[in-house]
Design a protein around this motif. Structure first.
Motif, PDB file in Angstrom:
ATOM      1  N   ASN A   1     -47.528  18.002 -34.377  1.00  0.00           N
ATOM      2  CA  ASN A   1     -47.963  19.335 -33.937  1.00  0.00           C
ATOM      3  C   ASN A   1     -47.349  20.431 -34.805  1.00  0.00           C
ATOM      4  OD1 ASN A   1     -49.519  18.292 -31.846  1.00  0.00           O
ATOM      5  ND2 ASN A   1     -47.768  18.231 -30.430  1.00  0.00           N
ATOM      6  N   ASN A   2     -46.082  20.246 -35.145  1.00  0.00           N
ATOM      7  CA  ASN A   2     -45.434  21.265 -35.983  1.00  0.00           C
ATOM      8  C   ASN A   2     -46.018  21.299 -37.386  1.00  0.00           C
ATOM      9  OD1 ASN A   2     -43.683  22.065 -33.942  1.00  0.00           O
ATOM     10  ND2 ASN A   2     -42.120  20.538 -34.505  1.00  0.00           N
TER      11      ASN A   2
ATOM     12  N   LYS B   1     -44.460  15.576 -31.649  1.00  0.00           N
ATOM     13  CA  LYS B   1     -43.953  16.933 -31.880  1.00  0.00           C
ATOM     14  C   LYS B   1     -43.970  17.285 -33.376  1.00  0.00           C
ATOM     15  CE  LYS B   1     -40.921  17.199 -27.827  1.00  0.00           C
ATOM     16  NZ  LYS B   1     -39.517  17.336 -27.357  1.00  0.00           N
TER      17      LYS B   1
ATOM     18  N   GLU C   1     -42.965  10.386 -28.745  1.00  0.00           N
ATOM     19  CA  GLU C   1     -42.975  11.806 -28.392  1.00  0.00           C
ATOM     20  C   GLU C   1     -42.459  12.675 -29.550  1.00  0.00           C
ATOM     21  OE1 GLU C   1     -40.695  12.188 -24.885  1.00  0.00           O
ATOM     22  OE2 GLU C   1     -42.208  11.222 -23.556  1.00  0.00           O
ATOM     23  N   ARG C   2     -41.410  12.177 -30.174  1.00  0.00           N
ATOM     24  CA  ARG C   2     -40.871  12.933 -31.320  1.00  0.00           C
ATOM     25  C   ARG C   2     -41.869  13.020 -32.471  1.00  0.00           C
ATOM     26  NH1 ARG C   2     -34.600  10.686 -31.732  1.00  0.00           N
ATOM     27  NH2 ARG C   2     -33.903  11.512 -29.683  1.00  0.00           N
TER      28      ARG C   2
END
Length: 545
Positions: free
Chosen positions: A25-26, A22, A18-19
């Motif tokens: 996506n960033n 993220k 999940e990290r």
């Protein structure tokens, strides 16, 4: 137990995934870029551009390219001008191009060239600025040709035309900031006085014309921060009017020319000071020395004019002009709070030249010139350390040295207005002063300067034959050489001892070829003993140095 541990590991892996999502996506990365081992740079991260160091070769090449492009522009402009001249020549030969048509075509061509940079919107203004300059040249030539060659207009109209063209040149100077337009304005307006001088029947009209352009060029120089405009315009304006005043053109207006020249010099002086005060930019060494010729020329022309009226007027002017220059320099030092301005060099040099001419050469008689030169040499020798440390006094030192050299040659070749005894005293005194300064100096030229002292003393000893007869010359020269050897032994200076050797040979040659044959008997024998003894002792002293 094993299931719980496996469950914990899966949970941690899910959290890590999940990290990572993220972060993706960033950073806006796709899976393909993540899987690839090659590092990629995100789009939203700006990287500072690398500064490429310019090697000397690349800088030289870029400079050559820029100069080549300008050179091509100048060549192209020259070809256009040549084509226009050939076209005019062909049209005149065919009988179609009358003088009026020539003028109108030239005017339209000049205005067309001037308008090109304003029509073509291009950032390379420096390149396209050549065309308006060519247009200004064509308009000037048209004005001169229409007035002086074709006689289509009178001189007043031609003068008005070059005034308009000069104003147009100054306008283009503000738009392009090219020195070419300043030169065209300066040359066009001031040379116009030479071509259209017959329109200046009234001196007041000439003065207004000159003062208007003088003030305009001074203001433009200050506004554009270009000191060359003041320098060049002062040269041409003061120089041209001075030469015209000397010629027969303004023969009957000498008094008016004196006043006009003085006001012109005042305008340019105030313009130079205003430039320094307004722009907080003082004159550099090279800039200040550029004003020296125009100052000296102005002084020479004004002195010449005033001397034709009265010698006392010329002398008073020289004093007042020196005071004026020194006062301006003192005023600028106070305003700028700088005690050692570079302009001090040209001020001190100018005042020294003025003093050397109007006082030393003109006012002093022969005896006073020599006495003043001796006094000046003593002062310079006593304060030489302080004087040499002040770089503004270099020009004054040169002028002072020339005055001393003038007095030296004056005594050497004889002063017609004084007695021989006075010449002998001055010659011996000058030689002694030079010997004293040379012995205390460490300059490389001291071994050469000492011969100037010897020459002056030898000439004075030769003049003693008027009182003691010709037979005394050789013993006196040998005695002088003997004294020099004694002195060199005392101060331990080898170059002084070497300089005495030619003196011995001069005295010996004088004795053998001129004096010895005139003696006989005991005097001949005694003279040989005396000469030989002095020479022998001199050789012993030379070995002791």
């Amino acid at each position: 137990m094993d299931d719980s541990i496996a469950q914990q590991i899966l949970t941690r892996l899910n959290q890590l995934e999940e990290r990572l999502l993220k972060l993706e996506n960033n950073l806006k990365l796709d899976k393909k870029s993540v899987d690839q081992p090659i590092q990629t740079i995100p789009e939203n991260i700006q990287i500072a551009p690398q500064i490429k160091s310019s090697s000397p070769t690349s800088l030289l090449n870029s400079t050559f390219k820029k100069n080549d492009s300008h050179m091509l522009g100048y060549i192209g402009a020259a070809c256009i001008l040549m084509a226009a001249i050939l076209l005019i020549k062909f049209s005149i030969a065919s009988g179609w191009l009358t003088p009026i048509r020539q003028c109108f075509m030239a005017i339209f061509l000049g205005l067309g060239l001037i308008s090109i940079p304003f029509v073509i919107k291009d950032k390379d203004k420096s390149y396209f600025s050549m065309l308006p300059a060519l247009g200004i040249v064509i308009l000037h030539l048209t004005s001169y040709g229409a007035t002086r060659y074709h006689h289509l207009f009178d001189s007043s109209t031609g003068l008005f035309a070059i005034t308009i063209i000069g104003a147009l040149s100054l306008f283009l100077l503000t738009r392009f900031n090219q020195m070419t337009y300043a030169l065209l304005a300066i040359v066009g307006t001031y040379v116009g006085i030479l071509f259209f001088h017959d329109s200046f029947n009234n001196s007041l009209f000439l003065a207004l014309y000159l003062f208007t352009w003088d003030i305009s060029f001074a203001l433009f120089s200050i506004y554009l921060k270009n000191r060359q405009i003041i320098t060049i315009s002062s040269y041409l304006s003061i120089g041209l009017i001075g030469l015209l005043g000397i010629s027969i053109i303004f023969e009957g207006q000498i008094g008016h020319i004196i006043v006009i020249q003085a006001i012109q010099f005042l305008i340019y002086s105030l313009g130079t000071i205003g430039y320094s005060l307004w722009n907080k930019d003082t004159l550099s060494d090279s800039e200040s020395i550029n004003f020296l010729p125009v100052i000296v020329f102005f002084y020479g022309v004004e002195y010449y004019f005033l001397n034709r009226l009265s010698e006392s007027y010329a002398f008073i002017f020289s004093i007042l002009f020196s005071v004026f220059l020194l006062s301006l320099y003192a005023f600028v030092k106070i305003k700028l709070k700088d005690k050692n301005l570079a302009s001090g060099s040209v001020v001190y040099t100018s005042t020294s030249i003025i003093f050397a001419h109007s006082v030393f050469l003109v006012q002093m008689n022969d005896l006073t010139k020599v006495l003043f030169a001796l006094f000046l040499s003593i002062v310079i020798g006593y304060f030489k350390d302080q004087i040499l440390q002040n770089k503004n006094l270099k020009g004054s030192i040169i002028v002072s040295a020339l005055m001393i050299l003038f007095a030296y040659l004056f005594v050497l070749f004889g002063m017609a207005s004084v007695q021989t005894s006075i010449e002998i005293i001055f010659g011996l005194l000058i030689g002694s002063i030079i010997l004293y300064y040379v012995s205390r100096s460490e300059h490389d030229l001291r071994s050469s300067l000492i011969y100037l002292a010897h020459i002056q003393v030898i000439i004075s000893l030769f003049r003693l034959k008027e009182y003691f007869g010709t037979i005394s010359v050789a013993p006196l020269v040998i005695t002088y050489a003997f004294v020099i050897l004694l002195w060199s032994t005392k101060i331990k200076e080898k170059y002084i001892a070497k300089s005495a050797l030619p003196l011995i040979f001069i005295g010996l040659a004088r004795f053998i070829f001129f004096d010895f044959s005139g003696l006989s008997g005991i005097p001949q024998i005694l003279s040989l003993f005396v000469m030989g003894g002095l020479i022998y002792i001199g050789g012993y002293l030379y070995r002791k140095v």
